[in-house]
Enzyme design. Sequence first.
Site, PDB file in Angstrom:
ATOM      1  N   ARG A  73      90.009  45.857 -34.601  1.00 38.91           N
ATOM      2  CA  ARG A  73      89.663  44.726 -33.591  1.00 38.91           C
ATOM      3  C   ARG A  73      90.744  43.426 -33.540  1.00 38.91           C
ATOM      4  O   ARG A  73      91.511  43.377 -34.518  1.00 38.91           O
ATOM      5  CB  ARG A  73      88.385  44.025 -34.019  1.00 38.91           C
ATOM      6  CG  ARG A  73      87.404  44.862 -34.075  1.00 38.91           C
ATOM      7  CD  ARG A  73      85.846  44.231 -34.097  1.00 38.91           C
ATOM      8  NE  ARG A  73      86.023  43.333 -35.584  1.00 38.91           N
ATOM      9  CZ  ARG A  73      85.825  41.969 -35.671  1.00 38.91           C
ATOM     10  NH1 ARG A  73      85.637  41.272 -34.472  1.00 38.91           N
ATOM     11  NH2 ARG A  73      85.786  41.344 -36.906  1.00 38.91           N
ATOM     12  N   THR A  74      90.810  42.911 -32.209  1.00 37.63           N
ATOM     13  CA  THR A  74      91.535  41.699 -32.013  1.00 37.63           C
ATOM     14  C   THR A  74      91.027  40.596 -32.875  1.00 37.63           C
ATOM     15  O   THR A  74      89.872  40.350 -32.624  1.00 37.63           O
ATOM     16  CB  THR A  74      91.825  41.530 -30.722  1.00 37.63           C
ATOM     17  OG1 THR A  74      92.323  42.478 -29.943  1.00 37.63           O
ATOM     18  CG2 THR A  74      92.717  40.095 -30.456  1.00 37.63           C
ATOM     19  N   LEU A  75      91.822  39.990 -33.943  1.00 36.73           N
ATOM     20  CA  LEU A  75      91.330  38.827 -34.609  1.00 36.73           C
ATOM     21  C   LEU A  75      91.896  37.573 -34.261  1.00 36.73           C
ATOM     22  O   LEU A  75      91.299  36.508 -33.997  1.00 36.73           O
ATOM     23  CB  LEU A  75      91.412  38.974 -36.067  1.00 36.73           C
ATOM     24  CG  LEU A  75      90.535  40.286 -36.618  1.00 36.73           C
ATOM     25  CD1 LEU A  75      91.092  40.593 -38.038  1.00 36.73           C
ATOM     26  CD2 LEU A  75      89.174  40.094 -36.657  1.00 36.73           C
ATOM     27  N   ASN A  83      85.582  42.733 -29.427  1.00 34.05           N
ATOM     28  CA  ASN A  83      87.178  42.810 -29.167  1.00 34.05           C
ATOM     29  C   ASN A  83      87.809  42.345 -28.307  1.00 34.05           C
ATOM     30  O   ASN A  83      88.076  43.295 -27.560  1.00 34.05           O
ATOM     31  CB  ASN A  83      87.132  44.516 -29.722  1.00 34.05           C
ATOM     32  CG  ASN A  83      88.492  45.051 -29.705  1.00 34.05           C
ATOM     33  OD1 ASN A  83      89.573  44.303 -30.108  1.00 34.05           O
ATOM     34  ND2 ASN A  83      88.710  46.064 -29.392  1.00 34.05           N
TER      35      ASN A  83
END
Lengths: 232, 278
Positions: free
Chosen positions: A9-11, A113
């Site tokens: 996931r993009t954090l 995400n």
Amino acid sequence: MDGVAESQRTLYPYVTGSSVVAIKYKDGILMAADMGGSYGSTLRYKSVERIKPVGKHSLLGASGEISDFQEILRYLDELILYDNMWDDGNSLGPKEVHNYLTRVMYNRRNKFNPLWNALVLGGVKNGQKYLGMVNMIGINFEDNHVATGLGNHLARPILRDEWHENLTFEEGVKLLEKCMRVLLYRDRSAVNKIQISKITDEGVTVFPPFSLKTYWEFSAFKNPTVGAEGSW
Amino acid sequence: MFRNQYDTDVTTWSPAGRLFQVEYAMEAVKQGSAAIGLRSKTHVVLACVNKANSELSSHQKKIFKVDNHIGVAIAGLTADGRVLSRYMRSECINYNYTYESPLPVGRLVVQLADKAQVCTQRSWKRPYGVGLLVAGLDESGAHLYYNCPSGNYFEYQAFAIGSRSQAAKTYLERRFDNFMGSSREDLIKDALIATRESLQGEKLSSSVCTIAVVGVGEPFHILDQETVQQLINTFEIVREEEPPAEEPQPAPEQDAPTDQASGSGAAAGDQGGSPMEI
């Protein structure tokens, strides 16, 4: 919170672009962005094109994560390809592309995400001008002038005062330069290499990059703390 | 058409290169009651003959609104028509949700045709037994398409399908040159007269026909009975000089050569038809 593995996931964003500013003018849309890609606080990349044409009728400008912008360009490439494959004289206009992007951004946000971008979508179709914005949480709207990031705070007040219907091309460029200059002075992630793009019914023109003239001899710049005595 | 050993499956070719099941499906369209469509530059009008099974029952619904800018008239197995209308509505609404823009008619028609084609190439399916006249508006103007059970589609200036449609077609062929520039009222008038032709002597009234219109600035809607009756009264005052044409043997819509139509119910089609067919 499913769809991809937790590690995928993009954090947080890594390489980011700063503000994009765009306005409607007499013949179409004018959009400006600088060519910087920051790596945190380092101004690492200085020739990043953050405005790209989409199909025949639209222009997409992005701030935020550059790799996500590139992913979005691939989605749009496929979208336009399938649109062209119908080969029937119909084509997706800026309104349609904007709404498609809104669906994509909002869907990714719902899956935790996100595509870490704020996008500006402008274009002209059959004489109708369209200018919209959508960001990573799916907020979207259209207006006569839009900006992303710090541009919302620094550029839009200028545009609210000075934008009017039927700006000429020269007036529009001057107005955008004024906004970009303020951003250059006050946004630490701005670089002095600006690209302006325009789109009209005739098509897209991306102008070569240029630098803004700056003046650093203002007394307020030279003595920034004058008047601060007495405060804590 | 006569029965033969190649007509059991839709996936069996005949030695002459024909798919009989598909052609039989097109016969079903010819048995349904008439549907007529005509268009000008800015409007499209759909009309259909409404025959109820008996005086006690209501009319079959043959015209469906698919979206504000698209409507469809069907002839043949109305159940199949309903299912396809639902598919069309679904496609339109999904497109609108993603793009905030109306689905161009031309694309909907292609999707419909591709859906029909699938049924001509699967051994466990049968072709849809319904012909659709799709009327719609998009950026390039007003359009009228005919979708066939075979998966073919054509664009028309004016067309008629179903039983006794040849009479309507003959009338339309005489007049279609003017349609492009027609006003909305003239177009409706021509639709009513074409409908009268396919009624073959029966009195034209709003209880036997339905009219629907779509145009620039006018979303697709079915005209209510009163309005239709008023229009009929207005138009019938001005009598047409040409008498209704004698109906020739209905010509087949496809390239397939006709076998002698051995009283295959063409004449008394709608009256004693099976409950599936209207």
